[in-house]
Enzyme design. Structure first.
Site, PDB file in Angstrom:
ATOM      1  CB  SER A 159      -0.982  -0.066   1.186  1.00 10.65           C
ATOM      2  OG  SER A 159      -1.951   0.938   1.113  1.00 10.65           O
TER       3      SER A 159
ATOM      4  CG  ASP B   1      -7.467  -2.094  -3.510  1.00 17.82           C
ATOM      5  OD1 ASP B   1      -8.060  -1.287  -2.785  1.00 17.82           O
ATOM      6  OD2 ASP B   1      -6.236  -2.254  -3.491  1.00 17.82           O
TER       7      ASP B   1
ATOM      8  CG  HIS C 269      -6.062  -1.743   0.108  1.00 18.86           C
ATOM      9  ND1 HIS C 269      -5.529  -1.263  -1.070  1.00 18.86           N
ATOM     10  CD2 HIS C 269      -5.291  -1.220   1.104  1.00 18.86           C
ATOM     11  CE1 HIS C 269      -4.494  -0.478  -0.802  1.00 18.86           C
ATOM     12  NE2 HIS C 269      -4.322  -0.440   0.509  1.00 18.86           N
TER      13      HIS C 269
END
Length: 203
Positions: A105, A155, A186
């Site tokens: 991320s 996501d 995610h």
């Protein structure tokens, strides 16, 4: 040894033949977050895991954002250079080769920024749930660098065309990019770890 410029955790290599891993956590993580994942995917590698210096509502990150999915690109550039300088310090302090980044991320986004801004810093990268960090990246030569990108089809934070654009940017600069879209959101899944482990075995 004088203190290095980032709070970090370092785990020495267990076997000499694997490149070191630079572990880059997501928002709200710290230097301990990805140590288990690093050990799982590259069991003998040295692990270097810094903590992001930017706080967002008390949660560590590697650079500022203006809103969800909207990055402060000047801060991205400054922080990517700062992190690249730390990697150079740590390589000297611990006697490391150029590492492969393993970022999740926000950590994947700063790794992607380092690839295009300071390509000498990284030998390659695993970008888990990454987005385009810079809308107009500088021209750079990533020839020979291996990049694994794993995106989530469900996501909610990253539009599919954004991650595809990042893969195309890196390929256009010469990197060998393997981009796989998983049936995931995610968060990281077991499939992320097993695909990353296989990728390392085939480097």
């Amino acid at each position: 040894m004088r203190p290095l410029s980032f709070t970090h955790r370092y785990e020495p290599a267990l076997t000499p033949d694997q490149p070191p891993l630079l572990l880059l956590h997501g928002t709200g993580g710290d230097e301990n977050d990805l140590i288990p994942a690093g050990r799982m995917v590259a069991s003998g590698a040295a692990l270097l895991s810094p903590r992001g210096k930017v706080l967002e509502n008390g949660m560590p990150r590697f650079f500022r954002r203006l809103a969800e999915g909207v990055f402060d690109e000047e801060d991205v550039k400054a922080r990517a250079n700062e992190l690249a300088d730390f990697v150079a310090e740590a390589r000297e302090a611990y006697g490391l080769a150029a590492p492969i980044a393993l970022g999740f991320s926000n950590g994947a986004n700063i790794a992607a920024a380092m690839l295009v801004l300071r390509p000498e810093t990284l030998a390659g990268a695993v970008l888990l749930r990454a987005m385009v960090p810079l809308s107009d990246p500088p021209r750079t030569d990533l020839t020979g660098k291996q990049v694994l990108m794993l995106s989530g089809a469900m996501d909610p934070l990253i539009p599919a065309d954004n991650s595809s654009r990042l893969a195309a940017q890196l390929q256009g600069a010469g990197a060998e990019v393997k981009h796989t879209i998983l049936p995931a959101g995610h968060g990281l899944s077991q499939q992320d770890l097993s695909l990353t482990q296989n990728w390392f075995l085939n480097l």
